[in-house]
Design a protein around this motif. Structure first.
Motif, mmCIF file in Angstrom:
data_model
loop_
_atom_site.group_PDB
_atom_site.id
_atom_site.type_symbol
_atom_site.label_atom_id
_atom_site.label_comp_id
_atom_site.label_asym_id
_atom_site.label_seq_id
_atom_site.Cartn_x
_atom_site.Cartn_y
_atom_site.Cartn_z
ATOM 1 N N ARG A 76 4.147 -2.238 -1.881
ATOM 2 C CA ARG A 76 3.971 -1.662 -3.449
ATOM 3 C C ARG A 76 4.357 -0.333 -3.207
ATOM 4 N NH1 ARG A 76 -1.785 -2.681 -4.652
ATOM 5 N NH2 ARG A 76 -2.154 -3.222 -2.545
ATOM 6 N N VAL A 77 4.376 0.323 -2.136
ATOM 7 C CA VAL A 77 4.260 1.912 -2.345
ATOM 8 C C VAL A 77 5.353 2.361 -1.415
ATOM 9 C CG1 VAL A 77 3.218 4.094 -2.044
ATOM 10 C CG2 VAL A 77 1.866 2.274 -3.081
ATOM 11 N N SER A 78 6.355 2.789 -1.596
ATOM 12 C CA SER A 78 7.463 3.299 -0.851
ATOM 13 C C SER A 78 7.194 4.355 0.169
ATOM 14 C CB SER A 78 8.851 3.832 -1.769
ATOM 15 O OG SER A 78 8.523 4.944 -2.388
ATOM 16 N N PRO A 79 7.888 4.491 1.204
ATOM 17 C CA PRO A 79 7.478 5.625 2.237
ATOM 18 C C PRO A 79 7.422 6.961 1.433
ATOM 19 C CG PRO A 79 9.054 3.981 3.200
ATOM 20 C CD PRO A 79 8.967 3.751 1.745
ATOM 21 N N SER A 137 -5.259 1.308 -6.702
ATOM 22 C CA SER A 137 -6.449 1.470 -6.529
ATOM 23 C C SER A 137 -6.933 2.788 -5.851
ATOM 24 C CB SER A 137 -7.324 0.143 -6.119
ATOM 25 O OG SER A 137 -7.049 0.304 -4.889
ATOM 26 N N ILE A 138 -8.210 3.114 -6.009
ATOM 27 C CA ILE A 138 -8.601 4.241 -5.447
ATOM 28 C C ILE A 138 -8.726 4.104 -4.017
ATOM 29 C CG2 ILE A 138 -10.585 5.836 -5.061
ATOM 30 C CD1 ILE A 138 -11.113 6.014 -8.182
ATOM 31 N N LEU A 178 -4.374 10.286 -8.446
ATOM 32 C CA LEU A 178 -3.367 9.850 -7.762
ATOM 33 C C LEU A 178 -3.355 8.187 -7.902
ATOM 34 C CD1 LEU A 178 -3.538 11.819 -4.482
ATOM 35 C CD2 LEU A 178 -2.050 12.068 -6.405
ATOM 36 N N ALA A 179 -4.338 7.472 -7.977
ATOM 37 C CA ALA A 179 -4.338 6.178 -8.120
ATOM 38 C C ALA A 179 -3.876 5.879 -9.530
ATOM 39 C CB ALA A 179 -5.973 5.619 -8.218
ATOM 40 N N ARG A 180 -4.193 6.413 -10.610
ATOM 41 C CA ARG A 180 -3.530 6.460 -11.887
ATOM 42 C C ARG A 180 -2.118 6.398 -11.870
ATOM 43 N NH1 ARG A 180 -6.535 9.862 -14.974
ATOM 44 N NH2 ARG A 180 -8.200 8.474 -14.718
#
Length: 82
Positions: free
Chosen positions: A36-39, A65-66, A58-60
């Motif tokens: 879900r999150v790229s490098p 999620s936190i 950062l979560a937002r």
């Protein structure tokens, strides 16, 4: 109480408002955090946190999620990125 149907919800991808690094899929099982999150986004998140950004912000911003933010920061620390 109404009976549940087999339809988990809409099946579409919402990428509006993101920089293309993060994708939100509805109606499908969740994917692993590393998918879900790229490098590049991980590095940016870790450096933003090191610069004083709050975890909830950062979560937002990254659409996670936190707890996921905490995991990414912990992984970055182990890798020596922060």
């Amino acid at each position: 109480m109404p009976a549940r149907t087999g339809n988990p919800g809409p099946s579409w991808t919402d990428t509006t408002g993101t920089s293309g690094d993060i994708e939100v899929s509805y109606g499908q099982p969740p994917r692993a955090l590393d998918q879900r999150v790229s490098p590049e986004a991980r590095t940016a998140l870790a450096s933003a946190f090191a610069s004083g950004a709050k975890q909830k912000d950062l979560a937002r911003q990254y659409g996670i999620s936190i707890r996921s933010v905490k995991r990414l920061i912990q992984q970055a620390r182990k890798a020596g990125l922060t």
